[in-house]
Design a protein around this motif. Structure first.
Motif, PDB file in Angstrom:
ATOM      1  N   UNK A  11     -10.121  -7.168  -5.613  1.00 30.66           N
ATOM      2  CA  UNK A  11     -11.306  -7.551  -6.394  1.00 30.66           C
ATOM      3  C   UNK A  11     -11.046  -8.744  -7.322  1.00 30.66           C
ATOM      4  N   UNK A  12      -9.872  -8.798  -8.008  1.00 28.96           N
ATOM      5  CA  UNK A  12      -9.641  -9.984  -8.861  1.00 28.96           C
ATOM      6  C   UNK A  12      -9.619 -11.279  -8.051  1.00 28.96           C
ATOM      7  N   UNK A  13      -9.032 -11.218  -6.858  1.00 29.56           N
ATOM      8  CA  UNK A  13      -8.970 -12.431  -6.022  1.00 29.56           C
ATOM      9  C   UNK A  13     -10.380 -12.857  -5.634  1.00 29.56           C
ATOM     10  N   UNK A  14     -11.189 -11.856  -5.224  1.00 32.98           N
ATOM     11  CA  UNK A  14     -12.553 -12.168  -4.787  1.00 32.98           C
ATOM     12  C   UNK A  14     -13.386 -12.703  -5.945  1.00 32.98           C
ATOM     13  N   UNK A  15     -13.220 -12.075  -7.115  1.00 34.94           N
ATOM     14  CA  UNK A  15     -14.005 -12.528  -8.276  1.00 34.94           C
ATOM     15  C   UNK A  15     -13.622 -13.947  -8.664  1.00 34.94           C
ATOM     16  N   UNK A  16     -12.368 -14.304  -8.429  1.00 34.98           N
ATOM     17  CA  UNK A  16     -11.920 -15.666  -8.757  1.00 34.98           C
ATOM     18  C   UNK A  16     -12.309 -16.642  -7.655  1.00 34.98           C
ATOM     19  N   UNK A  17     -13.025 -16.146  -6.649  1.00 32.97           N
ATOM     20  CA  UNK A  17     -13.474 -17.027  -5.573  1.00 32.97           C
ATOM     21  C   UNK A  17     -12.421 -17.229  -4.502  1.00 32.97           C
ATOM     22  N   UNK A  18     -11.362 -16.463  -4.550  1.00 34.07           N
ATOM     23  CA  UNK A  18     -10.280 -16.639  -3.593  1.00 34.07           C
ATOM     24  C   UNK A  18     -10.529 -15.894  -2.289  1.00 34.07           C
ATOM     25  N   UNK A  19      -9.620 -16.049  -1.364  1.00 32.50           N
ATOM     26  CA  UNK A  19      -9.742 -15.441  -0.044  1.00 32.50           C
ATOM     27  C   UNK A  19      -8.563 -14.491   0.129  1.00 32.50           C
ATOM     28  N   UNK A  20      -8.783 -13.190   0.146  1.00 35.33           N
ATOM     29  CA  UNK A  20      -7.674 -12.245   0.112  1.00 35.33           C
ATOM     30  C   UNK A  20      -7.109 -11.890   1.483  1.00 35.33           C
ATOM     31  N   UNK A  21      -7.587 -12.538   2.527  1.00 34.15           N
ATOM     32  CA  UNK A  21      -7.210 -12.108   3.871  1.00 34.15           C
ATOM     33  C   UNK A  21      -5.686 -12.092   4.067  1.00 34.15           C
ATOM     34  N   UNK A  22      -5.045 -13.180   3.599  1.00 35.86           N
ATOM     35  CA  UNK A  22      -3.597 -13.272   3.800  1.00 35.86           C
ATOM     36  C   UNK A  22      -2.879 -12.139   3.059  1.00 35.86           C
ATOM     37  N   UNK A  23      -3.356 -11.886   1.852  1.00 37.72           N
ATOM     38  CA  UNK A  23      -2.776 -10.822   1.024  1.00 37.72           C
ATOM     39  C   UNK A  23      -2.878  -9.470   1.737  1.00 37.72           C
ATOM     40  N   UNK A  24      -4.051  -9.231   2.339  1.00 37.31           N
ATOM     41  CA  UNK A  24      -4.281  -7.953   3.018  1.00 37.31           C
ATOM     42  C   UNK A  24      -3.349  -7.823   4.225  1.00 37.31           C
ATOM     43  N   UNK A  25      -3.258  -8.906   5.009  1.00 37.06           N
ATOM     44  CA  UNK A  25      -2.431  -8.829   6.204  1.00 37.06           C
ATOM     45  C   UNK A  25      -0.954  -8.642   5.835  1.00 37.06           C
ATOM     46  N   UNK A  26      -0.560  -9.244   4.686  1.00 36.52           N
ATOM     47  CA  UNK A  26       0.816  -9.081   4.215  1.00 36.52           C
ATOM     48  C   UNK A  26       1.070  -7.609   3.865  1.00 36.52           C
ATOM     49  N   UNK A  27       0.078  -7.007   3.183  1.00 41.89           N
ATOM     50  CA  UNK A  27       0.215  -5.598   2.798  1.00 41.89           C
ATOM     51  C   UNK A  27       0.274  -4.712   4.034  1.00 41.89           C
ATOM     52  N   UNK A  28      -0.555  -5.039   5.040  1.00 35.27           N
ATOM     53  CA  UNK A  28      -0.586  -4.219   6.261  1.00 35.27           C
ATOM     54  C   UNK A  28       0.767  -4.274   6.960  1.00 35.27           C
ATOM     55  N   UNK A  29       1.344  -5.497   7.037  1.00 37.11           N
ATOM     56  CA  UNK A  29       2.597  -5.609   7.786  1.00 37.11           C
ATOM     57  C   UNK A  29       3.763  -4.956   7.040  1.00 37.11           C
ATOM     58  N   UNK A  30       3.586  -4.743   5.727  1.00 36.86           N
ATOM     59  CA  UNK A  30       4.692  -4.121   4.991  1.00 36.86           C
ATOM     60  C   UNK A  30       4.532  -2.603   4.875  1.00 36.86           C
ATOM     61  N   UNK A  31       3.511  -2.039   5.547  1.00 37.48           N
ATOM     62  CA  UNK A  31       3.320  -0.582   5.486  1.00 37.48           C
ATOM     63  C   UNK A  31       4.429   0.130   6.259  1.00 37.48           C
ATOM     64  N   UNK A  32       4.850   1.270   5.729  1.00 36.83           N
ATOM     65  CA  UNK A  32       5.817   2.092   6.464  1.00 36.83           C
ATOM     66  C   UNK A  32       5.086   2.788   7.609  1.00 36.83           C
ATOM     67  N   UNK A  33       5.817   3.212   8.667  1.00 31.85           N
ATOM     68  CA  UNK A  33       5.141   3.914   9.772  1.00 31.85           C
ATOM     69  C   UNK A  33       4.367   5.116   9.240  1.00 31.85           C
ATOM     70  N   UNK A  34       3.121   5.251   9.689  1.00 32.95           N
ATOM     71  CA  UNK A  34       2.318   6.390   9.265  1.00 32.95           C
ATOM     72  C   UNK A  34       1.620   6.198   7.934  1.00 32.95           C
ATOM     73  N   UNK A  35       1.965   5.126   7.261  1.00 30.55           N
ATOM     74  CA  UNK A  35       1.355   4.901   5.952  1.00 30.55           C
ATOM     75  C   UNK A  35       0.014   4.175   6.108  1.00 30.55           C
TER      76      UNK A  35
END
Lengths: 175, 466
Positions: A11-35
């Motif tokens: 939400x802070x990124x979006x409110x600042x007008x930013x694009x969070x897609x990269x951040x999200x994909x980074x978080x997804x790739x760092x998830x542990x199996x099953x997480x």
């Protein structure tokens, strides 16, 4: 059922007008199996559903106060490559002739305010590899997007669907 | 290449247009022209043409250079021609206004420059029409909004030619009896072709697309929109063709004007129904300031039509019709123009500055360029003053009219200041404002990167006829 979630608040990124897609994909790739990933956004991130479905996630969403959303992406429940939000007129063959491979990413941007569809598409293309194809549904011809795609060296094909209201564009990265 | 790029000179047109509006409002507040002077006095003609040409026509031309390509998803025929056209139009307007000053008895040196003004305006509009017509021609078959613009351009041609002929008569450059007759009885045709044909049809065509786009409304241009188009076109054709024929055979043009009014009323009523449907069916519950203020402009259009019908039914004197022209110019066309400028300037500035780095760096949203609550009160003051001014002209109450014009001037100044802040990115906070590669935009023109040839397959894209 997934017990553990990594939380990501974009939400802070979006409110600042930013694009969070990269951040999200980074978080997804760092998830542990099953997480799973618990995402907080200022709007319902519909385009993301299809992207993460391809990576094998299903989703559950809850609307929070003020039009904000909590979405829980749960791994392992969906078969990869099956989009969670199938595009309309799905019977129509996707562009796959010649050297146009099947899309690695699909977006339904028809419910987004202009110029949000263009913002999302350009953000996604920056994350993709050369030769990969992105497909997006729009509610009008993307007049300003097309020159921008061309100036970035991407190839594209686009046309209205038979319903005359949905415009489907395929973008191949790097021409 | 497909798609639309930024129009290089649109901001210059907008700047010249707003300056004309401010000067005109200043003159009205100072009591220049009608009602202190007569309806057809040179002072009134000066004011009317400053508004119709300087404000409204330059605004529409600037907007069309940007939005005709958006309507048809193809680039403009020439991105260079708008500059010489603007120079011709401004020079023509200045000479025309000097010509009216000459007629009003002011000692302007030399012969009356009125015909030169008319000729330069005709040349300027010819360049505009050529450029837009070439652009539209390549995109046939045209969707309905673009067809409105095509008919509007034809009306612009008629208006400019008639206006030029009138300047020959008014300055005594021509002694032709035929032209003198045309100038004596053809003024309502010239005014209808300009206000209803050129300006109103353009505003209608563009508003269908812009309102649908900004409110996420389905663009359901069905049978009703087709009737709006055909009834509107027929109204203008009757007024212009039949009207001119009647004037030339020295018969009153009134039947043509009345027939045009009937057809025009049908078009206006169905257009109103279309727009109400657009607002109702929008998928965006909270709409932006520009769409809210556009609804005031469209209400003014409805009021205009009702007022016109009422005055015709009451056989009111010609002076009373000034209130209709005032409401059309400032409430409908000018109000819509100001409301949409507030969005368009923000969008074009955003696209110019941040388009090339979208997805590569964090960028502000379009709405981060504006502060709506601050602009909102000035828009409301503007529309309230326009409606009060219309009432003042109906009564007539000269002092109230001047006071209304003063409030309009104040509100326009404030809105212009907001537009300036948008263009200068003044309200974009922090590091997002100018992230390294982004330069502050120039006030008067857009920096357009040269298009790069597409690297891959050419698109088989065609908009199906609706």
């Amino acid at each position: 059922m997934t017990e553990s979630f990594t939380d990501l608040d974009v939400r802070p990124i979006l409110r600042a007008g930013g694009e969070p897609f990269a951040e999200i994909m980074k978080a997804v790739s760092s998830l542990a199996p099953g997480q799973g990933l618990r995402l907080f956004a200022t709007f319902k991130p519909v385009p993301l559903f299809a992207v993460l479905a391809k990576k094998g996630f299903t989703h559950e969403e809850t609307e929070l106060e003020g039009g904000e959303w909590e979405v829980r992406f749960i791994p392992g429940a969906a078969s990869p490559a099956e989009p969670a939000t199938p595009a309309p007129a799905a019977g129509k063959p996707a562009v796959a002739e010649g050297d146009w491979p099947a899309p690695v990413q699909e977006m339904d941007n028809r419910e987004l305010d202009p110029p949000e569809p263009m913002v999302r598409i350009l953000a996604a293309t920056e994350q993709m590899a050369r030769g990969e194809v992105l497909t997006a549904l729009l509610c009008r011809e993307p007049a300003f997007l097309i020159p921008e795609l061309e100036s970035r060296g991407h190839a594209w094909k686009g046309a209205f669907e038979d319903d005359g209201t949905t415009y489907r564009i395929h973008i191949r990265i790097g021409g | 290449m497909m798609g639309a790029t930024l129009s290089r000179w649109t901001m210059s047109y907008f700047t010249a247009a707003i300056l004309s509006l401010l000067v005109a409002e200043g003159l009205m507040a100072a009591g220049y022209g009608f009602p202190a002077a007569g309806l057809l006095a040179p002072q009134t003609l000066l004011l009317v043409h400053l508004v119709a040409l300087g404000w409204l026509s330059l605004l529409m031309c600037g907007a069309l250079f940007q939005f005709v390509p958006v309507l048809i998803a193809r680039p403009i025929h020439s991105d260079r021609l708008p500059l010489p056209a603007l120079v011709l139009l401004i020079a023509g307007l200045v000479l025309l206004l000097c010509g009216f000053l000459h007629l009003s008895g002011l000692p302007v040196p030399g012969p009356n420059p009125l015909p030169w003004g008319g000729a330069l305006l005709l040349a300027g509009f010819a360049v505009v029409i050529y450029n837009l017509a070439r652009t539209l021609w390549g995109a046939r078959p045209l969707a309905l909004p673009a067809r409105f613009v095509s008919v509007a351009l034809a009306c612009l041609a008629v208006t400019a030619v008639l206006g030029f002929l009138f300047t020959l008569v008014l300055s005594a450059a021509s002694e032709s009896i035929v032209l003198a007759g045309l100038a004596a009885s053809g003024i309502p045709i010239h005014a209808a072709a300009g206000l209803a044909g050129w300006l109103t049809l353009t505003a209608m065509g563009v508003s269908y697309r812009l309102l649908a786009m900004f409110m996420l409304a389905p663009e359901t241009l069905g049978w009703r929109t087709r009737i709006v188009f055909w009834a509107g076109t027929a109204a203008l054709a009757v007024v212009i063709v039949l009207g001119i024929v009647l004037v030339l055979v020295e018969v009153s043009a009134l039947p043509a004007l009345l027939a045009g009014l009937v057809l025009g009323t049908i078009a206006a009523a169905l257009y109103g129904a279309d727009i109400v449907q657009l607002y109702r069916k929008r998928r965006r519950p909270r709409i932006e300031l520009n769409s809210r203020m556009a609804s005031f402009a469209i209400m003014s259009f409805g009021l205009c039509v009702l007022l016109l019908l009422g005055l015709v039914a009451a056989s009111a004197s010609a002076e009373r019709f000034a209130s209709v022209v005032f409401l059309a110019a400032f409430g409908w066309l000018g109000g819509l123009g100001l409301a949409k400028l507030y969005k368009i300037v923000a969008f074009l500035t955003w696209l110019e500055c941040y388009g090339p780095i979208l997805g590569k760096k964090p960028t502000p949203r379009v709405q981060d360029l504006v502060i709506e609550p601050r602009a909102r009160r000035w828009f409301i003051a503007y529309f309230a003053a326009v409606w009060l001014g219309t009432l003042a002209l109906l009564l007539p109450q000269a002092a109230l009219y001047r006071a209304s014009a003063a409030v309009m001037l104040l509100a326009t100044l404030a809105i212009a200041a907001e537009l300036l802040r948008i263009r200068r990115l003044s309200d974009v906070g922090g590091e997002l404002r100018l992230p390294g590669v982004v330069a502050r935009p120039h006030l008067l023109f857009a920096v357009v990167p040269p298009p790069r040839p597409a690297a891959g397959a050419k698109p088989p894209t065609e908009r199906p006829p609706r």
